[in-house]
Design a protein around this motif. Structure first.
Motif, mmCIF file in Angstrom:
data_model
loop_
_atom_site.group_PDB
_atom_site.id
_atom_site.type_symbol
_atom_site.label_atom_id
_atom_site.label_comp_id
_atom_site.label_asym_id
_atom_site.label_seq_id
_atom_site.Cartn_x
_atom_site.Cartn_y
_atom_site.Cartn_z
ATOM 1 N N ARG A 151 0.854 -1.181 0.000
ATOM 2 C CA ARG A 151 0.000 0.000 0.000
ATOM 3 C C ARG A 151 0.893 1.235 0.000
ATOM 4 N N ARG A 152 0.766 2.048 -1.055
ATOM 5 C CA ARG A 152 1.648 3.206 -1.207
ATOM 6 C C ARG A 152 1.036 4.451 -0.570
ATOM 7 N N ASP A 153 1.930 5.334 -0.135
ATOM 8 C CA ASP A 153 1.514 6.594 0.484
ATOM 9 C C ASP A 153 1.490 7.662 -0.621
ATOM 10 N N SER A 154 0.363 7.761 -1.322
ATOM 11 C CA SER A 154 0.277 8.660 -2.480
ATOM 12 C C SER A 154 0.427 10.121 -2.080
ATOM 13 N N THR A 155 -0.022 10.475 -0.878
ATOM 14 C CA THR A 155 0.117 11.868 -0.416
ATOM 15 C C THR A 155 1.588 12.243 -0.261
ATOM 16 N N GLN A 156 2.359 11.332 0.356
ATOM 17 C CA GLN A 156 3.785 11.601 0.549
ATOM 18 C C GLN A 156 4.526 11.602 -0.795
ATOM 19 N N GLU A 157 4.153 10.674 -1.671
ATOM 20 C CA GLU A 157 4.794 10.620 -2.990
ATOM 21 C C GLU A 157 4.556 11.911 -3.757
ATOM 22 N N LYS A 158 3.322 12.400 -3.698
ATOM 23 C CA LYS A 158 3.019 13.656 -4.400
ATOM 24 C C LYS A 158 3.811 14.813 -3.807
ATOM 25 N N SER A 159 4.022 14.777 -2.502
ATOM 26 C CA SER A 159 4.809 15.825 -1.854
ATOM 27 C C SER A 159 6.245 15.811 -2.370
ATOM 28 N N PHE A 160 6.814 14.624 -2.557
ATOM 29 C CA PHE A 160 8.179 14.526 -3.092
ATOM 30 C C PHE A 160 8.238 15.063 -4.528
ATOM 31 N N ILE A 161 7.221 14.720 -5.311
ATOM 32 C CA ILE A 161 7.178 15.208 -6.700
ATOM 33 C C ILE A 161 7.058 16.728 -6.721
ATOM 34 N N ASP A 162 6.215 17.279 -5.849
ATOM 35 C CA ASP A 162 6.056 18.737 -5.760
ATOM 36 C C ASP A 162 7.372 19.417 -5.378
ATOM 37 N N THR A 163 8.137 18.761 -4.505
ATOM 38 C CA THR A 163 9.443 19.316 -4.109
ATOM 39 C C THR A 163 10.334 19.493 -5.332
ATOM 40 N N LEU A 164 10.369 18.488 -6.187
ATOM 41 C CA LEU A 164 11.193 18.575 -7.395
ATOM 42 C C LEU A 164 10.656 19.635 -8.358
ATOM 43 N N LYS A 192 23.285 19.122 -19.839
ATOM 44 C CA LYS A 192 24.202 18.722 -18.780
ATOM 45 C C LYS A 192 24.509 19.885 -17.834
ATOM 46 N N THR A 193 24.732 21.071 -18.412
ATOM 47 C CA THR A 193 25.072 22.221 -17.555
ATOM 48 C C THR A 193 23.886 22.602 -16.672
ATOM 49 N N ASN A 194 22.697 22.633 -17.251
ATOM 50 C CA ASN A 194 21.507 22.955 -16.453
ATOM 51 C C ASN A 194 21.266 21.899 -15.376
ATOM 52 N N ALA A 195 21.466 20.643 -15.751
ATOM 53 C CA ALA A 195 21.196 19.543 -14.826
ATOM 54 C C ALA A 195 22.113 19.600 -13.615
ATOM 55 N N MET A 196 23.412 19.748 -13.847
ATOM 56 C CA MET A 196 24.348 19.731 -12.733
ATOM 57 C C MET A 196 24.247 21.007 -11.906
ATOM 58 N N SER A 197 23.925 22.116 -12.568
ATOM 59 C CA SER A 197 23.708 23.356 -11.818
ATOM 60 C C SER A 197 22.513 23.185 -10.885
ATOM 61 N N TRP A 198 21.432 22.616 -11.428
ATOM 62 C CA TRP A 198 20.237 22.400 -10.611
ATOM 63 C C TRP A 198 20.543 21.460 -9.449
ATOM 64 N N LEU A 199 21.254 20.373 -9.747
ATOM 65 C CA LEU A 199 21.528 19.375 -8.720
ATOM 66 C C LEU A 199 22.389 19.952 -7.603
ATOM 67 N N ASN A 200 23.440 20.683 -7.956
ATOM 68 C CA ASN A 200 24.311 21.257 -6.927
ATOM 69 C C ASN A 200 23.597 22.335 -6.118
ATOM 70 N N ASP A 201 22.727 23.103 -6.786
ATOM 71 C CA ASP A 201 21.987 24.151 -6.072
ATOM 72 C C ASP A 201 20.996 23.563 -5.070
ATOM 73 N N ASN A 202 20.446 22.385 -5.381
ATOM 74 C CA ASN A 202 19.364 21.826 -4.553
ATOM 75 C C ASN A 202 19.777 20.601 -3.746
ATOM 76 N N LEU A 203 21.051 20.232 -3.841
ATOM 77 C CA LEU A 203 21.501 18.978 -3.225
ATOM 78 C C LEU A 203 21.220 18.935 -1.729
ATOM 79 N N ALA A 204 21.605 19.991 -1.004
ATOM 80 C CA ALA A 204 21.435 19.996 0.460
ATOM 81 C C ALA A 204 19.965 19.860 0.840
ATOM 82 N N THR A 205 19.101 20.613 0.151
ATOM 83 C CA THR A 205 17.663 20.565 0.464
ATOM 84 C C THR A 205 17.088 19.181 0.191
#
Length: 975
Positions: free
Chosen positions: A329-342, A358-371
């Motif tokens: 049984r999946r927690d759809s509310t929590q899953e949607k919250s994770f998707i919204d975060t992204l 690639k440049t956009n991807a790694m920039s995004w990843l490094n900017d948001n990694l800690a969060t």
């Protein structure tokens, strides 16, 4: 039989089975008798006549009727027929048992299923019948169940096979539908008719899962396909429905989800990566390469993609010969919250995936990694064994300090634990390469925001002996970095004042300058003096008529009084020589001036030193470049500097060879064609300000002009702002009299209209055929030719056809208004870009014995014509061609300006008006622009408004305007 809408009636819906199309519905109204019963009087109704029975219909009825109309065979035929054929022929061909069109059959079935589902969702509370074979719509009543059915799927596994069948219950009673005339009415979702009762299911089920059991008691799954069937069919069924199983186990589990964000590199055609020890080569592979992000949710040992948010997912585990179905049984509310975060952080998902460069991807990843890590995300690189990317903190700490003639740059750049030299990052950015190898073997990607925020710093800085430096002409770049908190800056307040024009201190007017500077002219002189003090070049770009000449003469007089041995060079169009000499004699009579023009000029550059100012033309400069470049001037000043807007022209190359301490350019329109005009002129006054021509085209011209990049426009404006001073009349010349602008629309005469339409149609066909054959690029010459010809016909057909003996609606309006204005003692400037048009007006004036002055390119003595108009009360009309009279004329005696035809360049049009509306004018100035109605003249004006909003002062000329037209624009022009 017709039904009377003013008598009691009932709307009913009738179900029948079509030979090819399956179950369809029709809508009817049936007359009701005195006892309230349905009669045999009925009438088919459709959306076309439904309003006649509006009293007995509600909103749902109207929607049902419209949807049922779309299901009838004629409607299906009209929707899907590709070729011209009869209705019967269409269905026989499509549904032929041997040669039928299976793909089209499936399309038609999907089309009808959508509408069946819609009808059934609205049918509750309505009267539904089966249609009799004789077409009687109320043959058999179908009861629509208020309750929904449930379905239980049974699986019984033994050593040889698995039996599979469903049981259905409605109102707690088992529904028997095996071989008893029950039928499936709709598949998606399933609606069934059993024992004349229509029902659907609590949990939507696809009818294909039930259809086989109308004629089979069960389905047998052989042992040899058991595992495949279990995984592909049984597992999804267990996830969605109640299942009773014998022979295998179903375990229900409830676990917490962990989001896993995986990323991997998508292969590109070619990839090149540098190391810290390489010299990077120009390469755009990092921009072309893509990174694929995929989100999944981990529940214990089970992992599910995030493409569908399900309440339950099922994983199949095989242990020897036994199967266990793990029902999670999946927690759809929590899953949607994770998707919204992204999504909220800038990574929207589509089917659990997202692809970025690639440049956009790694920039995004490094900017948001800690969060992401704080919120429980696991970051996983799938192909790390092949090529591992650096994922971690990045820092760019920048300090800029003002030095004597430059700025010192100190930058500390970190990728995790590694400190990378500024010069290394700079080389990669300049070579469009954003990927390099770190000492630990990981690959780092230069963040996108660094490229955006520091690209100009990378481009304009240079390596000094011991440090990195930046020319002081880039003071606005330093200020922007400071204001954006991208750098710590130490800069004197005095230099910062250059960025805020209002704060520049007053400079005393030279003692021997004759005349009084207006407040805005004093401010302009202060600005010129400030640039002089810092060694900067500038562009004085005030509106026509605000006194650029006077401000420049004040500067030159000041230079003479500071150093009597300095000589400046002033280059201008030949037509302005006389005006400059007159103005200099009036405001700076102490300047010793050499007029270096004419075929008999003395070509001895040594004698320049005996003069304060050498005045010459662009033509002479081009011829005598080798001589002029031997002398080191104090100032080189270019008037109407758009003359060097083309950097590849001979005159542009010539003036760049000349030597001077300072440079200044004067122009009311520094941009006429494109932003490259600006680069050419600003690179003359401040070399290096905008980088190389190639850099400027890539970084500014193409993004601004092709992609309408407003961020690039703002950055370009910031770079040039300290060195361009532009004031409009409305801002500063409050004492100028009012200027009243009018558009006078003219109707073509009947004969002129016939001529115009004939030519327009001929060119339209020719141009559109050529575009279809050769494309837009190769059709521009004929397009320009056609537009020019139509514009001339809109003025007067005799401009293109000497044999034309008819009249012109515009010419009649012009002569009427000329006569009217002369009768009230006004003086009129009449401008046209076509000399032929001026000649037609000239013939009229001669025939009417009206004296006039005249100026086009063939007139040698401009001065005489100007003075004749300015000083002779009897000369009240001045005919002027655009090219000959757009610059350098002071015609303040005129108070009317007639523009006979619209010009491609609105700035040049404004300059024409400025011949009269300038300092010294005391009368209200009336301008009249003559536009031929329903011609290309009117349409060009509308197109200009929609196409020339890139920048407030980005103005176009004829050729560039034509290049900007789309095929749709061209079609509209010739309609």
């Amino acid at each position: 039989m017709k039904v009377a809408p003013d008598q009691p009636f009932q709307i009913v819906y009738s179900l029948f089975e079509h030979e090819y199309l399956g179950f369809l519905f029709e809508s009817f109204v049936v007359q009701i008798n005195d006892k309230g019963n349905l009669t045999y009087s009925h009438q088919n109704i459709s959306a076309q006549n439904a309003e006649e029975f509006d009293e007995g219909l509600d909103a749902a009825d109207y929607e049902l009727i419209k949807t049922m109309d779309q299901m009838q065979q004629k409607a299906v035929f009209n929707h899907f027929q590709k070729k011209k054929m009869k209705l019967d022929e269409f269905f026989l061909k499509v549904y032929d048992k041997k040669a039928g069109d299976k793909i089209l059959q499936d399309e038609i079935d999907r089309y009808l299923e959508i509408r069946r589902s819609k009808v059934l969702s609205l049918i509750h509370g309505k009267q539904l019948f089966e249609m009799g074979k004789d077409g009687e719509p109320t043959w058999k009543k179908i009861t629509i169940s208020d309750e929904k059915a449930t379905v239980l799927f049974h699986f019984r596994r033994n050593e040889e096979n698995t039996h599979y069948f469903p049981t259905i219950k409605l109102k707690e009673e088992k529904v028997h539908f095996f071989q008893n005339e029950s039928y499936l009415l709709c598949k998606e979702p399933a609606w069934m008719v059993v024992n004349d009762t229509l029902f659907t299911f609590e949990q939507e089920v696809n009818g294909n899962k039930l259809k086989p059991f109308f004629n089979k008691k069960f389905i047998l799954i052989p042992k040899n396909v058991e595992e495949t069937y279990y995984r592909k069919f049984v597992a999804p069924l267990i996830a969605s429905f109640d299942v009773y199983a014998q022979g295998f186990e179903i375990k229900s589990e409830k676990l917490l989800p962990t989001p896993v964000l995986s990323f991997s590199e998508l292969a590109s055609a070619s990839q090149s990566t540098g190391t810290l020890f390489d010299t990077p080569k120009a390469n755009t592979s990092a921009d072309v390469s893509k990174i694929l992000f995929e989100l999944s949710f981990r529940y214990g040992t089970y992992s599910y993609k995030a493409d569908k948010l399900k309440k339950v997912s099922v994983s199949v585990e095989k242990q020897e010969d036994d199967y266990i179905f793990h029902r999670v049984r999946r927690d759809s509310t929590q899953e949607k919250s994770f998707i919204d975060t992204l999504t909220n952080s800038g990574l929207p998902l589509k089917s659990s995936r997202s692809t970025l460069s690639k440049t956009n991807a790694m920039s995004w990843l490094n900017d948001n990694l800690a969060t992401l890590r704080e919120q429980g995300f696991i970051i996983d690189q799938r192909d790390a064994s092949v090529k591992k990317y650096f994922v971690g903190s990045t820092d760019f700490n920048l300090e800029i300090t003002e030095n004597i003639d430059w700025f010192d740059i100190k930058a500390v750049i970190h990728f995790g634990e590694f400190e990378i030299p500024f010069t290394t990052i700079r080389q990669y950015v300049l070579n469009k390469q954003s990927e390099f190898k770190l000492p630990n073997g990981e690959y780092a990607i230069i963040p996108d925001n660094w490229v955006t925020e520091y690209s100009d710093l990378f481009a304009f800085s240079s390596n000094g002996a011991d440090n990195i430096t930046l020319n002081k002409i880039h003071v606005s770049l330093v200020k922007d970095l400071k204001d954006g908190n991208h750098a710590k800056v130490a800069m004197t307040r005095k230099l910062e004042k250059l960025l805020d024009f209002d704060e520049i201190e007053d400079t005393p007017v030279p003692a021997k300058f004759k005349g009084t500077l207006r407040p805005y002219q004093q401010a302009g002189y202060n600005w010129l003096s400030f640039l002089n003090q810092y060694g900067f070049g500038g562009c004085l770009a005030d509106d026509m008529g605000l006194g650029k000449t006077v401000q420049t003469l004040a500067l030159l007089q000041g230079e003479k009084e500071k150093d009597t041995g300095s000589t400046s060079l002033l280059v201008m169009p030949t037509s302005l020589i006389y005006n400059w000499e007159m103005e200099a004699g009036k405001f700076a009579p102490g300047l010793k001036i050499l007029n270096y023009t004419g075929t008999n000029r003395n070509k001895n550059h040594e004698r320049f030193a005996r003069y304060d100012l050498v005045i010459t033309s662009y033509g002479i400069t081009r011829i005598d470049t080798d001589l002029l470049k031997q002398f080191y001037f104090n100032y080189i000043i270019l008037d109407e500097s758009q003359a060097i807007k083309n950097p590849d022209s001979i005159i542009s190359k010539s003036v760049r060879e000349l030597k001077s301490r300072r440079k200044l350019i004067l122009s009311g329109t520094p941009i006429e064609n494109s932003t490259l005009d600006l680069w050419s002129q600003m690179s003359f006054v401040n070399p290096g300000l905008l980088g190389t021509e190639k850099f400027f085209k890539t970084e500014y011209q193409i993004p601004i002009e092709k992609r309408k990049d407003e961020a690039k426009m703002r950055r370009l404006n910031a770079l040039i702002k300290p060195f361009i001073l532009r004031r409009e009349k409305t801002q500063v010349a409050k004492d100028l009299p009012e200027k009243v602008e009018n558009v006078h629309y003219c109707d073509l005469s009947a004969q002129q209209r016939e001529y115009y339409d004939r030519e327009k149609n001929a060119y339209r066909n020719k141009i559109l055929d050529l575009i279809a054959q050769d494309g837009l690029q190769k059709s521009q010459m004929i397009l320009l030719q056609g537009l020019t010809r139509l514009r001339q016909i809109a003025n007067h057909p005799s401009m293109v056809d000497e044999t034309y003996e008819g009249d012109s609606g515009k010419f009649e309006d012009i002569t009427h208004m000329v006569s009217n204005a002369l009768g009230k003692d006004h003086k009129i400037l009449i401008f046209s870009q076509f000399v032929k048009h001026l000649k037609i007006v000239e013939q009229y004036l001669q025939a009417e014995n009206i004296p006039y002055a005249y100026l086009d390119g063939s007139v040698k003595d401009r001065k005489a014509e100007v003075e004749k108009f300015q000083n002779n009360e009897n000369i009240r009309i001045f005919l002027i061609s655009l090219k000959a009279g757009g610059l350098g004329l002071n015609l303040t005696e005129a108070d009317y300006v007639f523009l006979l035809d619209p010009w491609w360049n609105p700035a040049i049009e404004a300059q024409a008006v400025d011949r009269a509306h300038r300092i010294g004018q005391t009368n209200k100035v009336f301008t009249y622009k003559f536009i031929a109605r329903d011609t290309v003249e009117e349409k060009i004006l509308k197109l200009q408004q929609s196409k020339l909003k890139l920048a407030q002062n980005l103005i176009t000329i004829e050729e560039s305007f034509v290049k900007s037209l789309s095929k749709e624009d061209i079609t509209n022009l010739f309609d």
